[in-house]
Write a protein that holds these residues in place. Sequence first.
Motif, PDB file in Angstrom:
ATOM      1  N   GLN A  81       5.677  22.220  23.521  1.00  0.00           N
ATOM      2  CA  GLN A  81       4.556  22.794  22.775  1.00  0.00           C
ATOM      3  C   GLN A  81       4.742  24.299  22.678  1.00  0.00           C
ATOM      4  O   GLN A  81       4.906  24.982  23.692  1.00  0.00           O
ATOM      5  N   TRP A 113      17.778  16.902  31.031  1.00  0.00           N
ATOM      6  CA  TRP A 113      18.029  18.113  30.253  1.00  0.00           C
ATOM      7  C   TRP A 113      19.505  18.264  29.942  1.00  0.00           C
ATOM      8  O   TRP A 113      20.349  17.758  30.670  1.00  0.00           O
ATOM      9  N   ILE A 132       6.266  22.942  28.737  1.00  0.00           N
ATOM     10  CA  ILE A 132       6.838  21.649  29.105  1.00  0.00           C
ATOM     11  C   ILE A 132       5.807  20.909  29.948  1.00  0.00           C
ATOM     12  O   ILE A 132       5.400  21.384  31.010  1.00  0.00           O
ATOM     13  N   GLY A 158       5.962  17.173  30.384  1.00  0.00           N
ATOM     14  CA  GLY A 158       6.362  15.862  30.859  1.00  0.00           C
ATOM     15  C   GLY A 158       7.453  15.811  31.902  1.00  0.00           C
ATOM     16  O   GLY A 158       8.048  14.752  32.109  1.00  0.00           O
ATOM     17  N   ASP A 159       7.773  16.917  32.578  1.00  0.00           N
ATOM     18  CA  ASP A 159       8.847  16.901  33.570  1.00  0.00           C
ATOM     19  C   ASP A 159       8.290  16.507  34.934  1.00  0.00           C
ATOM     20  O   ASP A 159       7.712  17.323  35.647  1.00  0.00           O
ATOM     21  N   GLN A 195      16.205  18.044  21.516  1.00  0.00           N
ATOM     22  CA  GLN A 195      15.107  18.949  21.186  1.00  0.00           C
ATOM     23  C   GLN A 195      15.290  20.291  21.892  1.00  0.00           C
ATOM     24  O   GLN A 195      15.205  20.364  23.122  1.00  0.00           O
ATOM     25  N   ARG A 212      21.410  12.537  24.220  1.00  0.00           N
ATOM     26  CA  ARG A 212      20.012  12.095  24.183  1.00  0.00           C
ATOM     27  C   ARG A 212      19.026  13.249  24.276  1.00  0.00           C
ATOM     28  O   ARG A 212      17.820  13.039  24.142  1.00  0.00           O
ATOM     29  N   HIS A 213      19.494  14.454  24.518  1.00  0.00           N
ATOM     30  CA  HIS A 213      18.624  15.625  24.618  1.00  0.00           C
ATOM     31  C   HIS A 213      18.828  16.485  23.374  1.00  0.00           C
ATOM     32  O   HIS A 213      19.682  17.352  23.353  1.00  0.00           O
ATOM     33  N   GLY A 226      14.515  15.805  25.823  1.00  0.00           N
ATOM     34  CA  GLY A 226      14.303  14.642  24.978  1.00  0.00           C
ATOM     35  C   GLY A 226      13.050  14.717  24.136  1.00  0.00           C
ATOM     36  O   GLY A 226      12.897  13.971  23.170  1.00  0.00           O
ATOM     37  N   GLU A 227      12.128  15.636  24.491  1.00  0.00           N
ATOM     38  CA  GLU A 227      10.878  15.785  23.761  1.00  0.00           C
ATOM     39  C   GLU A 227      10.683  17.236  23.343  1.00  0.00           C
ATOM     40  O   GLU A 227      11.095  18.154  24.048  1.00  0.00           O
ATOM     41  N   ARG A 228      10.038  17.413  22.214  1.00  0.00           N
ATOM     42  CA  ARG A 228       9.770  18.752  21.719  1.00  0.00           C
ATOM     43  C   ARG A 228       8.708  19.426  22.586  1.00  0.00           C
ATOM     44  O   ARG A 228       7.671  18.835  22.877  1.00  0.00           O
ATOM     45  N   ARG A 269       8.692  24.050  14.495  1.00  0.00           N
ATOM     46  CA  ARG A 269       9.767  23.639  15.395  1.00  0.00           C
ATOM     47  C   ARG A 269      10.252  24.776  16.300  1.00  0.00           C
ATOM     48  O   ARG A 269      11.136  24.558  17.135  1.00  0.00           O
TER      49      ARG A 269
END
Length: 322
Positions: A173, A59, A203, A205-206, A99, A96-97, A169-171, A147
């Motif tokens: 929901q 993050w 979130i 995927g953490d 989103q 790299r973060h 790193g990922e959007r 978004r």
Amino acid sequence: MMRSASNPVTTSTKSAVSCALVEGPAAPGWIMPWLHRDESRKPASRISHDVELTVADAWTFAQVRMRDVAHASRPQFEAAVSAAYAQLAAALRQGRHQQPVRFWNYVPRLLDPADDADANRNRYMVFNAARHQALEQWFATADIQPRLVAASAVDAHSDDLVVHVLAGGERPQAIENPRQRPAYRYSPTYGPIPPSFARGSLIIGDAAFGSPMLLTAGTASVVGEETRHDNDLPGQLHETELNLTALVAAAMPPGGATSDAMKRFKHIRAYFSRPDDRHILQAKLPDMFPHASAIELMPAVLCRPGLVVEIEGIADLGAVQP
């Protein structure tokens, strides 16, 4: 919850957590422990222009401060909002973060008239229009609705415009509350450009948490798009609990238990507009959120006259401990 004849309450074992008073446009207390939780990877802070970044493995937390905006003219205020978002976007694009996951906006003189020529439009409405345009630039599209992420906007009694963003790193929901009209679809009653945020960011995927986490937007006593229980703290707490429960239910996977929604919240922040309500909230919120490990109270002007409390938090959508 406060008890009244017309408002049923959630019964629970009282949490041992106390409520901490937080003043000024400060980041929620859970942010830095979250970034620091992996002891093998120490986050690094750096300053880029007016933006401070704290970068961890999964993050980035970024914050920007536009100074002395409280008495800016309307064009100057709009320019400050645009510049704040542009600087955050530029800073995140370098890492790299990229989103956004959650925004916090601290807007000075939030409910003041926008200018002498338009007494029906307040600075929150002007902020919403400027934020919308800034997000169009950030996302490089006029269709920003897909978004949007969770956000809040309050006046934390500072002369500065301060914007915080948590990015990954990922959007995430986006989650909406079935009891409320999406904020980005509000009628012109609340301004010519509606607020640009989702009710929650999910979130999934953490791996550090081991279960999905829901970051809620600032949640208040609003049903549909209308305020309920004007200036009535017990009524607003009850309606806010219903909204948070519905939001958690909307985020749960199929078959997930929703009857224990308030036990899922791990970190809570409540914004309150009347100083005398502080001690009531200190007494009631630990019962309302029995598994919260931290509860913060911040004095603030909220985005509508008549609202006296607004609550945000993080809910763990995994198994609930007894």
